[in-house]
Design an enzyme around this catalytic site. Structure first.
Site, mmCIF file in Angstrom:
data_model
loop_
_atom_site.group_PDB
_atom_site.id
_atom_site.type_symbol
_atom_site.label_atom_id
_atom_site.label_comp_id
_atom_site.label_asym_id
_atom_site.label_seq_id
_atom_site.Cartn_x
_atom_site.Cartn_y
_atom_site.Cartn_z
ATOM 1 N N ASP A 464 16.020 8.349 14.491
ATOM 2 C CA ASP A 464 16.502 8.685 15.827
ATOM 3 C C ASP A 464 17.991 8.373 15.960
ATOM 4 O O ASP A 464 18.555 7.611 15.150
ATOM 5 C CB ASP A 464 15.706 7.865 16.861
ATOM 6 C CG ASP A 464 15.500 8.616 18.156
ATOM 7 O OD1 ASP A 464 16.290 9.532 18.448
ATOM 8 O OD2 ASP A 464 14.548 8.277 18.882
ATOM 9 N N ASP A 534 12.492 15.923 23.676
ATOM 10 C CA ASP A 534 11.626 14.880 24.237
ATOM 11 C C ASP A 534 10.719 15.457 25.314
ATOM 12 O O ASP A 534 9.827 14.771 25.806
ATOM 13 C CB ASP A 534 12.469 13.759 24.855
ATOM 14 C CG ASP A 534 12.859 12.723 23.814
ATOM 15 O OD1 ASP A 534 12.340 12.802 22.686
ATOM 16 O OD2 ASP A 534 13.680 11.842 24.132
HETATM 17 C C1 GLA Z 1 14.203 8.824 21.807
HETATM 18 C C2 GLA Z 1 13.313 9.828 21.097
HETATM 19 C C3 GLA Z 1 11.879 9.619 21.536
HETATM 20 C C4 GLA Z 1 11.450 8.202 21.240
HETATM 21 C C5 GLA Z 1 12.417 7.214 21.879
HETATM 22 C C6 GLA Z 1 12.139 5.801 21.441
HETATM 23 O O1 GLA Z 1 14.270 9.081 23.157
HETATM 24 O O2 GLA Z 1 13.747 11.124 21.328
HETATM 25 O O3 GLA Z 1 11.025 10.535 20.895
HETATM 26 O O4 GLA Z 1 11.412 8.011 19.846
HETATM 27 O O5 GLA Z 1 13.763 7.506 21.559
HETATM 28 O O6 GLA Z 1 12.967 4.891 22.045
#
Ligand code: GLA
Length: 733
Positions: A464, A534
């Site tokens: 990430d 997301d």
């Molecule tokens: C980001 C990612 C999510 C998740 C969060 C965890 O927002 O896009 O899918 O992994 O971080 O903190």
């Protein structure tokens, strides 16, 4: 890879004469089976661009060049007779701000043609490279810039490539959006003047705009007809796409790193290599251009683009930061019992002094939180083995929180402007490592290497990156090179990624960046897949996935069944609809399975088994988009067809729900007209089979008439849902 190793100036000057053909006048024809790029490279003269598009014969090219066909500078430099947009600009060591570039020679090396340009007066050189991918009708272009002046030349513009489109009723299709709305499609006639699509965020560029563009040359974009040029800048940092419609015979397109606030001090002997720009051409509409990108992406860009992806469960929307060993184990067992193959533990598993219980602390301290996970990662990999699934883990190796032991020890490791406070991102806490600094590159490498060496059972990493480049400033780079901040970040990260991939070539890695912040071909070579957004809301995903499919293949498109109501939009959609949308990409789940009813689990078990029957077709087949959600016809539809055209997976989703609605019939596409296909509904919930269930139709009939879909599902009143959807398997007899 985005950046090639720096080439020494001396070796460039000593280019072997062998590759140089016809040193005084040359027509450069860079071609693939269906496309041609034609340039005129006469020694001592400007490099001229004549054509990019349909494949031309030698005779076509000869008549074009001998009949005063329009042409334009193929890499316009700034300074002399500069009235239009330019590709390259520099300030020489004596302060002169002009470039006057002419052809010095042409070389051919395998699939790459390089044209050397030199300034008429200054020892300043540009080498333009064009690499062909014959199987995919893609040409990738990039430039290398170097000089022999005494001292440092300031590069102030450095496009990766340029193409000119013949003026006409040209439309552009590009993607824009932000967090939870990535990949949104915008189509419009190319306006007069300059259209700029750019991102200034060097870390998560797609949360502003995307670095790809389609041009439809014959009016409003169509899927199956019309000439289309597609362009994808392969660079995941801040970028700029410029389309200039300037009352000439041409529409000019330039793409490259966004050079704003990034002047580059080019030392004598150093080569500045731009990222690449990949272009394709189709005379069969947008669909063929997308399929070219998909095939090329799978074969040449994504890691392991020929290997089927596992069905997974990710813990994020199921438990968020509340990671506990017993629940992780329960989730592994649940996904295994549903037929899944991989469990991924998301954020929340680490931090000692600053446990990662929320988004404001702990990033940087990649030690297991033994309160949450008493048996550590080994306990989890053992449990995964027992459950019969692979194990994956989330990390965010480029970022730190101010509340972390690493930051306390090394505040000098972060991106920060001198004499300024930190500019904090996520959780009012997050900052980014200064990856220009080799020590920070080591940190990134070591985080991954330690995990994978200590726990070789880890099969998957979700990588990430949740920070924007919130502030300009490297604490590592000298004052004179602060302009390199954005570029050196990517060079540094690339070095770390190269080391990781060299040592750990097989691990599956997902590129996530607050969702789809880094879905870009410049980033994907180290990654197997990307987290599209997301936003897991099925209805909005129909749109996001549609836009993303313009350039990126389904094999990489993580698409998860999540809970209802959806956590991003609050919308309640049926499990059937959520599943049917997720099945059009790399299927996964992102919820707490223990909250599902037995009936829902059974339905999901059947759906996962069904998905496995179409997985090779979805992940390795050819995409045919049939009905766009952006057309607002109440329905969206697409299908994947195997390369042999013996299997297809057809998807149909309602995008609004009205009674007595007149539904558009959706003709299919991509099938063999002469083959006969048997139709089977997958993930079926209806009590009564569809009228065409088990029946056979020729490809010709399906592509001419489609199949009429009922607007609603045939289920008990209590199970009735809006937004009906269908997935059909077509098998050639
Ligand atoms: C980001 C990612 C999510 C998740 C969060 C965890 O927002 O896009 O899918 O992994 O971080 O903190």
């Amino acid at each position: 890879m985005t950046f090639k190793p720096t080439m020494a100036f001396a070796s460039l000057l000593a280019l072997p004469a062998i590759g140089i053909i016809n040193a005084t006048a040359e027509t450069v024809h860079v071609s693939t089976p269906a496309t041609s790029l034609v340039l005129k490279a006469d020694k001592g003269k400007e490099l001229r661009f004549y054509h990019y598009g349909d494949k031309l014969t030698d005779a076509d090219i000869k008549s074009m060049l001998s009949s005063s066909s329009p042409s334009v500078n193929a890499y316009a430099p700034y300074g002399m007779n500069t009235r239009r947009e330019t590709a390259v600009a520099a300030v020489h060591t004596d302060g002169n701000m002009t470039l006057d570039l002419v052809v010095d020679g042409v070389e051919h090396d395998g699939n790459t043609t390089s044209i050397n340009l030199k300034d008429k007066y200054y020892p300043f050189y540009v080498r333009l490279n064009y690499r062909t991918y014959p199987d995919d009708d893609i040409i990738e272009m990039w430039s290398e810039i170097y000089h022999g002046e005494k001292g440092t030349v300031d590069l102030t513009q450095y496009a990766s490539g340029y193409i000119a489109l013949p003026y006409g009723d040209v439309w552009s299709s590009n993607l824009f959006g932000e967090w939870a709305k990535e990949g949104w499609l915008e189509e419009m006639p190319v306006p007069h003047g300059l259209k700029v699509v750019k991102s200034r965020d060097a870390l998560r560029p797609n949360h502003a705009a995307h670095g790809e563009m389609m041009f439809s040359l014959d009016g409003k974009p169509k899927e199956k007809s019309g000439r289309v040029i597609g362009a994808a800048l392969c660079y995941p940092g801040s970028f700029k796409l410029r389309t200039l419609n300037d009352n000439s015979n041409w529409i000019h397109f330039f793409a490259g790193i966004n050079e704003e606030n990034s002047p580059y001090k080019l030392e004598k002997g150093e080569t500045f290599t731009t990222p690449t720009l990949a272009v394709t051409y189709s005379d069969k509409g947008l669909g063929q251009a997308s399929r070219n990108f998909h095939r090329w992406g799978r074969a040449n860009k994504l890691a392991h683009g020929d290997k089927l992806r596992d069905v997974l469960l990710n813990s994020w929307e199921g438990v968020y930061f509340d990671v506990k060993e017993n629940e992780m184990v329960q989730m592994m067992e649940d996904i295994a019992s549903l037929g899944g193959e991989l469990f991924v533990m998301d954020d929340g598993w680490f931090g000692d002094k600053y446990p990662r219980d929320h988004r404001s602390q702990g990033l940087g301290d990649w030690v297991v939180n033994t309160t949450k996970l008493p048996n550590g990662i080994k306990g989890l990999t053992d449990a995964a083995k027992k459950a019969g699934v692979k194990f994956g883990i989330w990390i965010e190796p480029e970022m730190l929180d101010e509340k972390s032991e690493l930051y306390e020890k090394h505040p000098e490791y972060i991106i920060k402007a001198s004499n300024r406070p930190n500019v904090r991102g996520r959780g009012d806490a997050q900052v980014a490592l200064d990856l220009a600094n080799p020590k920070c590159q080591d940190i990134v490498f070591t985080i991954v290497d330690t995990l994978l060496t200590k726990y070789p059972e880890i099969a998957y990493i979700k990588w990430d990156a949740n920070n924007a480049m919130a502030v300009h400033g490297s604490q590592y780079l000298p004052a004179s090179k602060q302009g390199h901040n954005n570029i050196e970040y990517w060079r540094g990260l690339t070095k770390a990624l190269d080391r990781i991939r060299e040592k750990h070539p097989d691990v599956v890695i997902q590129a996530c960046s607050s969702g789809g912040g880094r879905v870009n071909y410049g980033y994907l070579p180290w990654f197997d897949e990307y987290w599209t957004s997301d936003n897991t809301d099925a209805l909005q995903r129909v749109y996001i996935q549609w836009g993303t499919s313009y350039f990126f293949p389904a094999i990489g498109m993580g698409s998860h069944i999540s809970a209802a109501p959806n956590h991003q939009t609050g919308r309640r959609t049926s499990l059937k609809y959520r599943t049917d949308v997720a099945m059009a990409g790399r299927l996964g789940m992102e919820l707490q399975p223990k909250d599902m009813s037995d009936a829902e689990k059974e339905q999901t078990r059947r759906a996962i088994a069904d998905y496995k029957t179409i997985r090779p077709t979805v992940q390795l087949g050819d995409l045919y988009r049939l009905q766009s959600p952006f057309d607002k016809k109440g329905v969206a539809s697409l299908m994947y067809v195997s390369p042999e055209k013996d299997r297809a997976a057809f998807f149909w989703w309602k995008t609004e729900s009205m009674a007595a609605e007149q539904l558009h019939r959706v003709p299919m596409d991509g099938l063999d007209p002469d083959k006969t296909y048997r139709v089977t509904e997958l993930n079926r919930i209806d009590q009564k089979a569809l009228p065409f269930e088990g029946k056979t139709f020729t490809g010709r009939a399906l592509m001419s008439n489609g199949l009429p879909m009922p607007a609603f599902h045939n289920v008990d009143k209590a199970d009735a849902t809006d937004f009906s959807s269908r997935v059909l398997l077509l098998e050639a007899l």
